[in-house]
Design an enzyme around this catalytic site. Structure first.
Site, PDB file in Angstrom:
ATOM      1  N   LYS A 137     -20.200  18.114  30.046  1.00 29.24           N
ATOM      2  CA  LYS A 137     -20.951  19.372  30.107  1.00 29.24           C
ATOM      3  C   LYS A 137     -20.598  20.286  28.941  1.00 29.24           C
ATOM      4  O   LYS A 137     -21.473  20.953  28.374  1.00 29.24           O
ATOM      5  CB  LYS A 137     -20.664  20.072  31.439  1.00 29.24           C
ATOM      6  CG  LYS A 137     -21.306  21.451  31.555  1.00 29.24           C
ATOM      7  CD  LYS A 137     -21.045  22.080  32.908  1.00 29.24           C
ATOM      8  CE  LYS A 137     -21.681  23.470  32.991  1.00 29.24           C
ATOM      9  NZ  LYS A 137     -21.520  24.074  34.338  1.00 29.24           N
ATOM     10  N   HIS A 271     -42.021 -19.679  27.806  1.00 25.15           N
ATOM     11  CA  HIS A 271     -42.638 -18.635  28.628  1.00 25.15           C
ATOM     12  C   HIS A 271     -42.203 -18.742  30.082  1.00 25.15           C
ATOM     13  O   HIS A 271     -43.020 -18.669  30.989  1.00 25.15           O
ATOM     14  CB  HIS A 271     -44.159 -18.696  28.493  1.00 25.15           C
ATOM     15  CG  HIS A 271     -44.624 -18.680  27.067  1.00 25.15           C
ATOM     16  ND1 HIS A 271     -44.363 -17.629  26.212  1.00 25.15           N
ATOM     17  CD2 HIS A 271     -45.302 -19.599  26.333  1.00 25.15           C
ATOM     18  CE1 HIS A 271     -44.877 -17.900  25.020  1.00 25.15           C
ATOM     19  NE2 HIS A 271     -45.436 -19.085  25.068  1.00 25.15           N
TER      20      HIS A 271
END
Length: 507
Positions: A137, A271
């Site tokens: 932060k 594929h």
């Protein structure tokens, strides 16, 4: 005043070298807790224990160490806010310039056999995530490091600029938040157990990929968990960067090759579908058989082997263009041979058997989760439904065809013989179409061969087509209202048919 660094790490890789550089090169003071403080002290690095700095002892067996205003005040203070600076001065708190924290090994703990809930709960870090979040932060004023891989880059920032740049601090803050998010998700997923109300998934980005399935689709590769497993643990010996499609095909290849453990086996993927799969007595023979099953489609394929690559197999691999090769090992001579095809990606993945426990697919407004289709075929549970009974060798051939068919896109038909695929019909809108493709590909080799279907036969047309092509035996799930028609046709045509009672649709 010297800059202050807080070091508190579970994974102590590289922490001694980092601390020594901070002290000797840049004059940092170091505060540290528990085992990290001992590690640094034993290495001769000056360090102040957190308990001495805060004036509060570690309590509750170490559960409370860093949860103190002198720690979090030093992390969260904004150096450009007068009230924050005054608060630091009034409470004798030093601003902290560097926080180095990684978390208790929760994921590693729950991965162990026999771990109890109490063991897991004890590895839920509290102070670490609090410091990571606070530091992330306040990245505008300090740097947070949560991964040993960041240490070298941070020191380079100091050597070049005297301090870490804002851009670097912000990047580190993002990694801190991602780390705590992944950590919390792992805890939530574990505690959820078999409950179905919540399912969490998270990962840390390993790298951006050039693109996804197509160039206009951005893509990235993420690692789940803090410890590399599966493809994130593979070693790439050579070749270009892996693409999105490479990784998808490699996983399809791994799933097929994981079916075969007792004999050398090879599969070639295009594929996500196998164009050739074979078992043999040697890995060289297995690859040759798989390649010859459909040498046209093998061009540009993905190869998976379940045995280490030897010189003879490596020589065969270099005879055609391949995208990727993965195996559990590769001897030195084979590796040298493969360098002749420098663009082929060669990966070593010792554990080809372990895969994800679930599959996840995104849909509009959410996602779907299912358990992995990892059921092990057991021919002893199959039902022979024809008058003709299988010999042990016929049952072995049917098992081979069934294992491959499980990993072919539905509707799936596989023709095989001599533990080698001869024809593969994949992804057609009806089973007749898949059968036609597979039989045409097998050609005359279909005489005496074996047919596997991932789903049942709603009509007897596939049985008749198989018999006309010379197929001798069929394995399929069964379960159609018209199973009797297919069984009758098989008996009339002299075919053997077994029902598995299990289907393997792959969409």
């Amino acid at each position: 005043m010297a800059r202050l660094a807080l070091l508190s790490v579970s994974n102590k890789t590289g922490v001694i070298d980092l601390a020594r550089s901070l002290v000797e090169e840049f004059g940092f003071d170091i505060i540290s807790s528990g085992g990290t403080a001992k590690t640094l002290k034993d290495a001769g690095i000056p360090v102040t224990k957190v308990s001495d700095y805060t004036g509060s002892p570690e309590i509750l067996g170490g559960r409370v160490k860093t949860l103190h205003p002198r720690i979090h005040g030093g992390i969260l203070a904004r150096r450009d806010v007068a009230q924050d600076v005054t608060d630091l001065e009034n409470n004798q708190i030093r601003p902290i310039d560097l926080v180095v924290v990684n978390l208790y090994p929760f994921a590693e703990t729950i991965a162990k056999q026999g771990v109890t809930l109490a063991d897991a709960v004890e590895q839920i870090d509290i102070g670490g995530p609090a410091m990571l979040r606070a530091s992330s932060k306040n990245y505008a004023h300090l740097t947070v490091l949560c991964d040993p891989a960041q240490y070298g880059e941070y020191l380079q920032e100091l050597r070049q600029n005297g301090e870490a740049s804002l851009e670097f601090r912000q990047k580190c803050a993002l990694k801190g938040f991602l780390h705590t998010a992944s950590y919390d998700n792992a805890i939530a997923a574990y505690l959820a157990g078999t409950q179905t109300q919540e399912f969490t998934i998270s990962g840390t980005q390993l790298q951006s990929l050039r693109y996804g399935e197509n160039p206009h689709q951005p893509a990235a590769w993420y690692q789940t968990g803090s410890t590399p497993t599966g493809w994130t643990a593979a070693t790439k010996l050579q070749g270009k960067e892996l693409s999105y499609n490479n990784l998808v095909d490699l996983e399809a290849a791994r799933r097929i090759i994981a079916e075969f453990t007792t004999s050398p086996a090879a599969t070639i993927i295009k594929h996500t579908n196998p164009c050739g799969t074979a078992e043999a007595n040697t890995i060289f023979d297995a690859y040759q058989k798989a390649f010859n099953a459909d040498s046209t489609s093998a061009f540009g394929g993905i190869v998976a082997l379940n045995r280490p690559i030897d010189a003879a197999t490596a020589t065969e691999l270099t005879k055609t263009f391949l995208e990727c090769v993965v195996a559990p090992g590769c001897d030195e001579e084979a590796q040298e041979i493969l360098t002749k095809k420098g663009n082929v990606r060669v990966l070593i993945l010792p554990d080809l058997l372990t895969g994800p426990k679930e599959t996840v697919k995104a849909v509009a407004g959410g996602f779907l989760v299912q358990s992995a289709d990892d059921i092990i075929a057991d021919p002893s549970q199959w039902q022979v439904v024809t008058e003709r009974q299988p010999t042990p060798s016929e049952l072995a051939e049917l098992l081979f065809a069934w294992k491959v068919c499980k990993h072919v896109k539905s509707n799936a038909i596989v023709i095989a013989s001599d533990r080698t695929t001869l024809g593969v019909g994949a992804g057609q809108m009806n089973r007749v179409g898949s059968t036609k493709i597979a039989l045409e590909q097998a050609g005359e080799k279909a005489q005496g061969a074996f047919l596997a279907s991932d789903g049942f036969f709603p009509f007897d047309d596939t049985v008749k087509a198989a018999a006309a092509a010379g197929i001798t035996a069929i394995v399929q799930p069964g379960g159609s209202l018209k199973d009797k028609d297919s069984i009758k046709a098989a008996n009339e045509l002299g075919l053997l048919m077994v029902l598995t009672g299990v289907r393997h649709f792959l969409h």
